[in-house]
Design a protein around this motif. Structure first.
Motif, PDB file in Angstrom:
ATOM      1  N   VAL A 102     -13.772 -23.612  35.326  1.00 56.80           N
ATOM      2  CA  VAL A 102     -13.983 -23.071  36.664  1.00 56.80           C
ATOM      3  C   VAL A 102     -13.458 -21.650  36.608  1.00 56.80           C
ATOM      4  O   VAL A 102     -12.314 -21.419  36.204  1.00 56.80           O
ATOM      5  CB  VAL A 102     -13.229 -23.877  37.741  1.00 56.80           C
ATOM      6  CG1 VAL A 102     -13.404 -23.240  39.102  1.00 56.80           C
ATOM      7  CG2 VAL A 102     -13.695 -25.314  37.751  1.00 56.80           C
ATOM      8  N   SER A 103     -14.290 -20.697  36.994  1.00 59.65           N
ATOM      9  CA  SER A 103     -13.853 -19.301  36.922  1.00 59.65           C
ATOM     10  C   SER A 103     -14.196 -18.553  38.200  1.00 59.65           C
ATOM     11  O   SER A 103     -15.143 -18.888  38.907  1.00 59.65           O
ATOM     12  CB  SER A 103     -14.495 -18.599  35.730  1.00 59.65           C
ATOM     13  OG  SER A 103     -15.890 -18.516  35.895  1.00 59.65           O
ATOM     14  N   PHE A 104     -13.398 -17.536  38.469  1.00 59.62           N
ATOM     15  CA  PHE A 104     -13.649 -16.644  39.600  1.00 59.62           C
ATOM     16  C   PHE A 104     -14.821 -15.750  39.240  1.00 59.62           C
ATOM     17  O   PHE A 104     -14.895 -15.233  38.124  1.00 59.62           O
ATOM     18  CB  PHE A 104     -12.401 -15.801  39.883  1.00 59.62           C
ATOM     19  CG  PHE A 104     -12.630 -14.727  40.907  1.00 59.62           C
ATOM     20  CD1 PHE A 104     -12.626 -15.023  42.245  1.00 59.62           C
ATOM     21  CD2 PHE A 104     -12.863 -13.421  40.512  1.00 59.62           C
ATOM     22  CE1 PHE A 104     -12.848 -14.041  43.202  1.00 59.62           C
ATOM     23  CE2 PHE A 104     -13.079 -12.431  41.452  1.00 59.62           C
ATOM     24  CZ  PHE A 104     -13.073 -12.739  42.794  1.00 59.62           C
ATOM     25  N   SER A 105     -15.729 -15.566  40.184  1.00 62.26           N
ATOM     26  CA  SER A 105     -16.886 -14.720  39.934  1.00 62.26           C
ATOM     27  C   SER A 105     -16.743 -13.357  40.625  1.00 62.26           C
ATOM     28  O   SER A 105     -16.638 -12.338  39.957  1.00 62.26           O
ATOM     29  CB  SER A 105     -18.149 -15.417  40.424  1.00 62.26           C
ATOM     30  OG  SER A 105     -19.267 -14.574  40.301  1.00 62.26           O
ATOM     31  N   HIS A 106     -16.727 -13.366  41.942  1.00 62.32           N
ATOM     32  CA  HIS A 106     -16.612 -12.100  42.668  1.00 62.32           C
ATOM     33  C   HIS A 106     -16.232 -12.362  44.126  1.00 62.32           C
ATOM     34  O   HIS A 106     -16.347 -13.467  44.623  1.00 62.32           O
ATOM     35  CB  HIS A 106     -17.911 -11.298  42.603  1.00 62.32           C
ATOM     36  CG  HIS A 106     -19.105 -12.032  43.143  1.00 62.32           C
ATOM     37  ND1 HIS A 106     -19.794 -12.984  42.416  1.00 62.32           N
ATOM     38  CD2 HIS A 106     -19.726 -11.963  44.339  1.00 62.32           C
ATOM     39  CE1 HIS A 106     -20.792 -13.460  43.142  1.00 62.32           C
ATOM     40  NE2 HIS A 106     -20.764 -12.851  44.321  1.00 62.32           N
ATOM     41  N   THR A 107     -15.770 -11.333  44.787  1.00 63.02           N
ATOM     42  CA  THR A 107     -15.328 -11.412  46.180  1.00 63.02           C
ATOM     43  C   THR A 107     -16.506 -11.178  47.114  1.00 63.02           C
ATOM     44  O   THR A 107     -17.283 -10.250  46.902  1.00 63.02           O
ATOM     45  CB  THR A 107     -14.235 -10.363  46.446  1.00 63.02           C
ATOM     46  OG1 THR A 107     -13.126 -10.644  45.598  1.00 63.02           O
ATOM     47  CG2 THR A 107     -13.779 -10.367  47.890  1.00 63.02           C
ATOM     48  N   LEU A 108     -16.604 -11.994  48.139  1.00 60.32           N
ATOM     49  CA  LEU A 108     -17.621 -11.799  49.169  1.00 60.32           C
ATOM     50  C   LEU A 108     -17.051 -11.066  50.371  1.00 60.32           C
ATOM     51  O   LEU A 108     -17.737 -10.301  51.030  1.00 60.32           O
ATOM     52  CB  LEU A 108     -18.193 -13.148  49.619  1.00 60.32           C
ATOM     53  CG  LEU A 108     -18.938 -13.929  48.539  1.00 60.32           C
ATOM     54  CD1 LEU A 108     -19.359 -15.287  49.078  1.00 60.32           C
ATOM     55  CD2 LEU A 108     -20.140 -13.144  48.034  1.00 60.32           C
ATOM     56  N   SER A 109     -15.783 -11.327  50.658  1.00 57.60           N
ATOM     57  CA  SER A 109     -15.102 -10.678  51.768  1.00 57.60           C
ATOM     58  C   SER A 109     -13.658 -10.453  51.340  1.00 57.60           C
ATOM     59  O   SER A 109     -13.001 -11.385  50.873  1.00 57.60           O
ATOM     60  CB  SER A 109     -15.151 -11.575  53.005  1.00 57.60           C
ATOM     61  OG  SER A 109     -14.417 -11.018  54.060  1.00 57.60           O
ATOM     62  N   PRO A 110     -13.133  -9.239  51.461  1.00 55.05           N
ATOM     63  CA  PRO A 110     -11.766  -8.983  50.988  1.00 55.05           C
ATOM     64  C   PRO A 110     -10.725  -9.753  51.789  1.00 55.05           C
ATOM     65  O   PRO A 110     -10.954 -10.136  52.937  1.00 55.05           O
ATOM     66  CB  PRO A 110     -11.605  -7.475  51.170  1.00 55.05           C
ATOM     67  CG  PRO A 110     -12.640  -7.080  52.150  1.00 55.05           C
ATOM     68  CD  PRO A 110     -13.754  -8.069  52.040  1.00 55.05           C
ATOM     69  N   SER A 111      -9.587  -9.966  51.161  1.00 54.83           N
ATOM     70  CA  SER A 111      -8.490 -10.677  51.801  1.00 54.83           C
ATOM     71  C   SER A 111      -7.999  -9.917  53.033  1.00 54.83           C
ATOM     72  O   SER A 111      -7.991  -8.688  53.048  1.00 54.83           O
ATOM     73  CB  SER A 111      -7.333 -10.829  50.812  1.00 54.83           C
ATOM     74  OG  SER A 111      -6.198 -11.350  51.451  1.00 54.83           O
ATOM     75  N   ALA A 112      -7.558 -10.670  54.023  1.00 57.27           N
ATOM     76  CA  ALA A 112      -6.995 -10.058  55.220  1.00 57.27           C
ATOM     77  C   ALA A 112      -5.524  -9.701  55.018  1.00 57.27           C
ATOM     78  O   ALA A 112      -4.925  -9.021  55.837  1.00 57.27           O
ATOM     79  CB  ALA A 112      -7.144 -10.994  56.414  1.00 57.27           C
ATOM     80  N   LYS A 113      -4.940 -10.169  53.914  1.00 53.34           N
ATOM     81  CA  LYS A 113      -3.540  -9.854  53.631  1.00 53.34           C
ATOM     82  C   LYS A 113      -3.409  -8.387  53.248  1.00 53.34           C
ATOM     83  O   LYS A 113      -4.274  -7.829  52.577  1.00 53.34           O
ATOM     84  CB  LYS A 113      -3.009 -10.716  52.485  1.00 53.34           C
ATOM     85  CG  LYS A 113      -2.828 -12.154  52.854  1.00 53.34           C
ATOM     86  CD  LYS A 113      -2.128 -12.879  51.728  1.00 53.34           C
ATOM     87  CE  LYS A 113      -1.731 -14.269  52.156  1.00 53.34           C
ATOM     88  NZ  LYS A 113      -0.895 -14.916  51.148  1.00 53.34           N
ATOM     89  N   THR A 114      -2.304  -7.794  53.634  1.00 50.81           N
ATOM     90  CA  THR A 114      -2.063  -6.405  53.268  1.00 50.81           C
ATOM     91  C   THR A 114      -1.613  -6.339  51.818  1.00 50.81           C
ATOM     92  O   THR A 114      -1.185  -7.324  51.221  1.00 50.81           O
ATOM     93  CB  THR A 114      -0.961  -5.791  54.153  1.00 50.81           C
ATOM     94  OG1 THR A 114       0.270  -6.458  53.871  1.00 50.81           O
ATOM     95  CG2 THR A 114      -1.301  -5.891  55.629  1.00 50.81           C
ATOM     96  N   ALA A 115      -1.690  -5.161  51.252  1.00 50.90           N
ATOM     97  CA  ALA A 115      -1.243  -4.960  49.869  1.00 50.90           C
ATOM     98  C   ALA A 115       0.222  -5.341  49.728  1.00 50.90           C
ATOM     99  O   ALA A 115       0.627  -5.943  48.720  1.00 50.90           O
ATOM    100  CB  ALA A 115      -1.471  -3.509  49.456  1.00 50.90           C
ATOM    101  N   THR A 116       1.030  -5.051  50.730  1.00 56.27           N
ATOM    102  CA  THR A 116       2.454  -5.382  50.681  1.00 56.27           C
ATOM    103  C   THR A 116       2.661  -6.887  50.597  1.00 56.27           C
ATOM    104  O   THR A 116       3.491  -7.363  49.815  1.00 56.27           O
ATOM    105  CB  THR A 116       3.177  -4.813  51.919  1.00 56.27           C
ATOM    106  OG1 THR A 116       2.965  -3.403  51.960  1.00 56.27           O
ATOM    107  CG2 THR A 116       4.655  -5.119  51.893  1.00 56.27           C
ATOM    108  N   GLU A 117       1.908  -7.659  51.383  1.00 51.01           N
ATOM    109  CA  GLU A 117       2.033  -9.120  51.344  1.00 51.01           C
ATOM    110  C   GLU A 117       1.638  -9.667  49.978  1.00 51.01           C
ATOM    111  O   GLU A 117       2.278 -10.571  49.447  1.00 51.01           O
ATOM    112  CB  GLU A 117       1.160  -9.757  52.424  1.00 51.01           C
ATOM    113  CG  GLU A 117       1.670  -9.538  53.836  1.00 51.01           C
ATOM    114  CD  GLU A 117       0.670 -10.019  54.879  1.00 51.01           C
ATOM    115  OE1 GLU A 117      -0.533  -9.758  54.709  1.00 51.01           O
ATOM    116  OE2 GLU A 117       1.112 -10.653  55.844  1.00 51.01           O
ATOM    117  N   VAL A 118       0.575  -9.117  49.405  1.00 43.06           N
ATOM    118  CA  VAL A 118       0.110  -9.573  48.100  1.00 43.06           C
ATOM    119  C   VAL A 118       1.151  -9.261  47.030  1.00 43.06           C
ATOM    120  O   VAL A 118       1.496 -10.117  46.211  1.00 43.06           O
ATOM    121  CB  VAL A 118      -1.254  -8.934  47.754  1.00 43.06           C
ATOM    122  CG1 VAL A 118      -1.654  -9.258  46.321  1.00 43.06           C
ATOM    123  CG2 VAL A 118      -2.328  -9.403  48.726  1.00 43.06           C
ATOM    124  N   VAL A 119       1.690  -8.040  47.030  1.00 42.44           N
ATOM    125  CA  VAL A 119       2.702  -7.648  46.043  1.00 42.44           C
ATOM    126  C   VAL A 119       3.959  -8.499  46.207  1.00 42.44           C
ATOM    127  O   VAL A 119       4.551  -8.948  45.218  1.00 42.44           O
ATOM    128  CB  VAL A 119       3.025  -6.142  46.155  1.00 42.44           C
ATOM    129  CG1 VAL A 119       4.234  -5.773  45.314  1.00 42.44           C
ATOM    130  CG2 VAL A 119       1.826  -5.319  45.746  1.00 42.44           C
TER     131      VAL A 119
END
Length: 82
Positions: free
Chosen positions: A44-61
């Motif tokens: 199972v692999s990631f292919s591509h994003t359809l809609s970007p995450s609503a999380k901010t860059a700070t939350e992701v980091v």
């Protein structure tokens, strides 16, 4: 998610999941048809994003930093120190 046997097409069950990276996972599967009994590994692999995450860059980091070991966090802090 439904996994089908690659030999007979019947339903298969996932016995083990081996996450290789954030984008790739191996699924160890077995056919549920006792006459078949096929066991196999599927990916199972990631292919591509359809809609970007609503999380901010700070939350992701922050989430990524929390996943690091204390030693890795310390090394990251030293690397980011200006």
């Amino acid at each position: 998610m439904r996994i089908l046997c690659t030999v007979c097409g019947k339903k298969a069950v996932i016995g083990k999941t081996d996450r290789l990276s954030v984008a790739l996972t191996n699924l160890y599967c077995s056919c549920t048809d006792p006459e078949c009994g096929h066991t196999f590994v599927t990916n199972v692999s990631f292919s591509h994003t359809l809609s970007p995450s609503a999380k901010t860059a700070t939350e992701v980091v922050s989430a990524l930093a929390r996943a690091l070991s204390p030693e890795q966090r310390k090394a990251l802090q030293q690397e980011l120190a200006f």
